[in-house]
Enzyme design. Sequence first.
Site, PDB file in Angstrom:
ATOM      1  N   CYS A  59       0.817  -1.220   0.000  1.00 35.47           N
ATOM      2  CA  CYS A  59       0.000   0.000   0.000  1.00 35.47           C
ATOM      3  C   CYS A  59       0.849   1.267   0.000  1.00 35.47           C
ATOM      4  CB  CYS A  59      -0.952   0.010   1.181  1.00 35.47           C
ATOM      5  SG  CYS A  59      -2.006  -1.436   1.207  1.00 35.47           S
ATOM      6  N   HIS A  82      -9.685   2.457  -2.024  1.00 36.41           N
ATOM      7  CA  HIS A  82      -8.266   2.211  -1.786  1.00 36.41           C
ATOM      8  C   HIS A  82      -7.664   1.330  -2.880  1.00 36.41           C
ATOM      9  CE1 HIS A  82      -4.507   1.374   0.012  1.00 36.41           C
ATOM     10  NE2 HIS A  82      -4.855   0.443   0.863  1.00 36.41           N
TER      11      HIS A  82
END
Lengths: 380, 146
Positions: free
Chosen positions: A80, A329
Amino acid sequence: MSNDVYIVGIDMIRFGRFDDAKPETLAAQAALMALDDCGKTIHDIQAIYAGTCNGTMMGQRMLHYIGQTGVPVVNVTNACATGATAFREAYIAIKAGIYDTCLAVGSEKMGKGMLVPKNSGGTPIPTEGLTGSGVMPAVFAQMGMEHTRKFGTTFEQFARVSEKNHKHSTLNPKAMYQKETPLEMVMEAEMIAYPLTKLMCSVNVDGSAAAVLMSEKKAREAGLMNRAVRVRGSGLASDPFTERNLVMQDINTVTRLAAKQAYEMAGIGPEDVDLVELHDCFATAEIPHYENLGLCAEGEGGSLLDSGATRLGGKVPVNVSGGLLSKGHPLGATGIANIYEISQHLRQEAGSRQVEGAKVGLTHVVGLGSASAVHLFEKA
Amino acid sequence: MNDGPNDARPVAPYTAIDKTGAPYLIGSRCSACSATHLGYFENCPKCGVRGEVSEVRLGDHGVLYNFTIVHRSLPGVKVPFISATVDLDGGGTVRGNLLEVEPDPAKIPFGMPVNVQFRSASIAVENGDGYIAHFFVPADRGARAR
Ligand SMILES: [Zn+2]
């Protein structure tokens, strides 16, 4: 003239589900938007740093859609933290004096449903659910529960993070979800992994974001200093050994390391920060991250939230964009999308969610495995 | 007491079976920094020392450090279940399912003593027949004393 590095163009697409898209076509969209933001073309770019978590050579394939100029392309993957890592590589290359204009791009085409760790242990049957849980909601549920263990943080406080960020999202036309969710609604939603309900989990979606970075000399020559955003600090860390992190991932220490680097490089402290976009992939993460990023003292994250300080209009608004909880996301894109949000505020271009008088902003991402990137920005 | 079938295979790679047929958790202990890690390591992840790590048998008693109650999981996984992180007496931390406790956060105190027991994997997953895994049970109700 300093050797500072500036963002001169930056943009993101509104995240969502684009069934016909590929990572490179989404990346191409964001790259063109970032170039348009500073009136440049692909021919002005000397090197490209491209981030995605699924697949390789995404940067080169992106150029098939916007112009194959033959410049060096480096493909980056760092969970991420991928987008922020690509951004940081572009920053480093300019800081080193090798290039004066670089493009950083992050893009992700996500699968549906939960992210499941691959059965890399070579076990005869999968261990998920058999030896506890290693899926993302469980990992971040435990991050919250550790805070509960140490400081008594409640389910209601974690739920309040979602209520806050979802409320912020109503002011952000680029958030995937722009719906308010009252506290009771968050708490009564389907329980996924206690204390995380469905409305406390970010959604896996597709998306992309890109930034054009320049040296100060080049930005001045190009007449782009007016809207330029200066990179004050850049920190990147991997997870150091901590007592349980081989079994229970420690998302705190890696964040603290990256934050320390960024603050030291910038020569400023948390008290100088006017707004923050931090990695609220799950609502439980936000409160510990207040402490990890130095916005409050150890153990005071819950009361910082309760005080309203991290709401729009508060002392240090956090995730005014709506956060990952509202924007969605797309792993590789998230890091640059956070930087886009901060840039909009520092440029005084954030519209109805503008943090008044914002001078210094902080972005934070953390990817499991682990990698954390923290950046500090200031209006030029 | 371990009620898994005798010929059942352990699932986790950090599990071994001793000469008496009893399964146990494998750890690594570093003679340089005295850290104990779950599983096999040649070099120490804590201090980086090379070649001074030896295999040890980890304890079968510990205390609950952290947990979550998982309500939604993959197909074939029985929910809800308690995913627990346990610090073992004598060193080492291991994750597993906590059994015989109501899946209610108010009834799962941090620091509660637990025993490690090996049982059939079919307790937790649908395709678990023929395999065993470690589970935690409250120490006060466990079949095995400390
Ligand atoms: Zn050691």
